[in-house]
Scaffold this motif. Sequence first.
Motif: not given
Length: 350
Positions: A125-127, A49-68
Amino acid sequence: MTAGLMPGGAMAQTNSYYQGPVSDHFDGTRFFNPGVPNETRGLADMLKWKFGSRAAVWPRQVPAGPPDKPPARVAGSDGRLTFVGHASFLLQIAGLNILLDPVWSERASPFSFAGPKRHAAPGIAFDDLPRIDAVLVSHCHYDHMDLATLLRLWQRDRPRIVVPLGNDTIIRAADATVAVEAADWGDSVRLGPEVVVHLVSARHWSARGLSDRRHALWAAFVIDAPGGGIYAVGDTSFGDGSTFGAVAAAHPGLRLALLPIGAYAPRWFMKDQHVNPAEAVEAFRLCGARQAVGHHWGTFQLTDEGFDDPPRDLARALDEAGVPAQSFVTALPGTAFRLGDGGLERVAPG
């Protein structure tokens, strides 16, 4: 990759976490999926798997909504559900606050410096969490059992913590004062006057390291509460689909299913561990739930698909199966839903 350490290597001959009678899913040393061969993949498959395929590159931050910012409590059958991210949800119903597979750490890993890193902040947020009454943990992989979060919750709220067999030992090894309730498939635990959680089978596996593969059990949950049952699946493969049909038979009339839709590529490697979106649609049909929410995508990069491939593939699978798109939805972290008689209704963040 599922955030348990792979491959297995040599297995210990005694169980690290659980001693109990042999059953149809426990051979005296290891738990297993009934009726199927040993599905453990070894070093050769991992290297392929690791040497036979190529993983997609994710952005550092993916979309998210405002925290609830959830309310302190929600009474009655009109519950409230917030997607925290990956497989983590906050369910508020019948006056109880229940967390599913809570992970607030930056990495799904035994290490603070390596391993899958969070690409989206937690949707609460945890708090800002209300006082937590109960925590359900489906299995011990690092993207589902986050000891740092569990200990933080225990120190703050002393919640009920319910886990499948053997997982209690892992948590108590981190803090012996934590009260953990371990249960088997088919067991039920009452969380409150109107809420009972049932442990049901899932087709998966477990490990925290290289010598404890399948030493702790994995499970899904059916939460019986006013308004109808909620089927919460952390991880599962599809197999022959019988696990989902069994849930429909034992718990008819489910109002909602929380089903994984990510971590499925490459398919040859992941098919025995995780459903893909098309299989999730079939699982939804088989379990008989009125609606579903897809999770296990867009937070931790565990496998090869892109961060937004799962919802796109889900939309395609729903269309091909003739299933209305509004019956099986996805959401960004921070999204909250009202669980009413009319089904899911997105609500503005608190």
